[in-house]
Design a protein around this motif. Sequence first.
Motif, mmCIF file in Angstrom:
data_model
loop_
_atom_site.group_PDB
_atom_site.id
_atom_site.type_symbol
_atom_site.label_atom_id
_atom_site.label_comp_id
_atom_site.label_asym_id
_atom_site.label_seq_id
_atom_site.Cartn_x
_atom_site.Cartn_y
_atom_site.Cartn_z
ATOM 1 N N UNK A 198 23.472 51.288 58.089
ATOM 2 C CA UNK A 198 23.035 50.363 59.131
ATOM 3 C C UNK A 198 23.991 50.502 60.314
ATOM 4 N N UNK A 199 23.431 50.824 61.457
ATOM 5 C CA UNK A 199 24.237 50.951 62.660
ATOM 6 C C UNK A 199 23.367 50.632 63.871
ATOM 7 N N UNK A 200 23.922 49.847 64.791
ATOM 8 C CA UNK A 200 23.220 49.509 66.026
ATOM 9 C C UNK A 200 24.098 49.923 67.196
ATOM 10 N N UNK A 201 23.510 50.636 68.141
ATOM 11 C CA UNK A 201 24.228 51.054 69.337
ATOM 12 C C UNK A 201 24.822 49.830 70.017
ATOM 13 N N UNK A 202 26.059 49.961 70.458
ATOM 14 C CA UNK A 202 26.828 48.830 70.979
ATOM 15 C C UNK A 202 26.053 47.970 71.974
ATOM 16 N N UNK A 203 25.423 48.578 72.964
ATOM 17 C CA UNK A 203 24.764 47.783 74.010
ATOM 18 C C UNK A 203 23.490 47.087 73.536
ATOM 19 N N UNK A 204 23.064 47.356 72.301
ATOM 20 C CA UNK A 204 21.871 46.709 71.753
ATOM 21 C C UNK A 204 22.190 45.691 70.660
ATOM 22 N N UNK A 205 23.458 45.444 70.421
ATOM 23 C CA UNK A 205 23.835 44.471 69.406
ATOM 24 C C UNK A 205 23.567 43.048 69.886
ATOM 25 N N UNK A 206 23.332 42.175 68.927
ATOM 26 C CA UNK A 206 23.083 40.755 69.180
ATOM 27 C C UNK A 206 21.808 40.540 69.993
ATOM 28 N N UNK A 207 20.841 41.428 69.787
ATOM 29 C CA UNK A 207 19.553 41.322 70.476
ATOM 30 C C UNK A 207 18.389 41.361 69.484
ATOM 31 N N UNK A 208 18.695 41.229 68.190
ATOM 32 C CA UNK A 208 17.644 41.219 67.185
ATOM 33 C C UNK A 208 17.290 42.577 66.613
ATOM 34 N N UNK A 209 17.948 43.625 67.088
ATOM 35 C CA UNK A 209 17.635 44.982 66.623
ATOM 36 C C UNK A 209 18.029 45.154 65.159
ATOM 37 N N UNK A 210 19.231 44.742 64.810
ATOM 38 C CA UNK A 210 19.688 44.859 63.421
ATOM 39 C C UNK A 210 18.810 44.075 62.473
ATOM 40 N N UNK A 211 18.403 42.886 62.896
ATOM 41 C CA UNK A 211 17.532 42.057 62.058
ATOM 42 C C UNK A 211 16.191 42.738 61.843
ATOM 43 N N UNK A 212 15.627 43.306 62.879
ATOM 44 C CA UNK A 212 14.344 44.008 62.744
ATOM 45 C C UNK A 212 14.474 45.223 61.830
ATOM 46 N N UNK A 213 15.597 45.931 61.927
ATOM 47 C CA UNK A 213 15.835 47.074 61.042
ATOM 48 C C UNK A 213 15.928 46.588 59.598
ATOM 49 N N UNK A 214 16.677 45.530 59.368
ATOM 50 C CA UNK A 214 16.832 44.983 58.025
ATOM 51 C C UNK A 214 15.483 44.538 57.467
ATOM 52 N N UNK A 215 14.668 43.890 58.274
ATOM 53 C CA UNK A 215 13.344 43.464 57.831
ATOM 54 C C UNK A 215 12.468 44.667 57.471
ATOM 55 N N UNK A 216 12.571 45.744 58.243
ATOM 56 C CA UNK A 216 11.787 46.949 57.951
ATOM 57 C C UNK A 216 12.225 47.572 56.629
ATOM 58 N N UNK A 217 13.533 47.593 56.379
ATOM 59 C CA UNK A 217 14.039 48.132 55.111
ATOM 60 C C UNK A 217 13.552 47.258 53.954
#
Length: 162
Positions: free
Chosen positions: A90-109
């Motif tokens: 799990x990794x999110x590009x710095x400028x996209x953190x805290x924007x829901x990207x990680x959560x969406x990735x986790x939900x997809x997994x």
Amino acid sequence: MRNNGDVPSGTLQVLPVIKKFEEEAKLLILDGLLERFGFIDHSLNPDLDEIMIHFNKEGNIFLIALVNKELVATGALTKESERVGRIERMSVKRQYRRQGVGKRMLQAIESYARSLDYTKLVLETNNNWESALHFYSFNGYRSYLNDGQRTHFEKSISERGV
């Protein structure tokens, strides 16, 4: 990006990695490791040399997230046992953190894991990565072991919608 800190859901696309993004995915993960550790031990990351091969096994998947065709996040699921999957990379590009990207990735997994009839997911993260510890706890993962360096988490996904 919107001012409220969330990437608009219509612009974020989560899909299985394709060859075109394999090297970029590797670099995104390595950049995150460099940021966290201050160095990279390439001997600990052989799976990143052949993402398409390593994660192309039954019960595994490597996902990428794109915003306007830009790779912004990665996440992988590997088969731990018959009913248990392991979340990795799990990794999110710095400028996209805290924007829901990680959560969406986790939900997809999690969704993919359910489609494989996994009933539980596990993962581990370093104890000094407070943002990761908070992220997994906030998303329903329960700490079941702290080995002094890493916290190990688990989440039951046996019920639909959990």
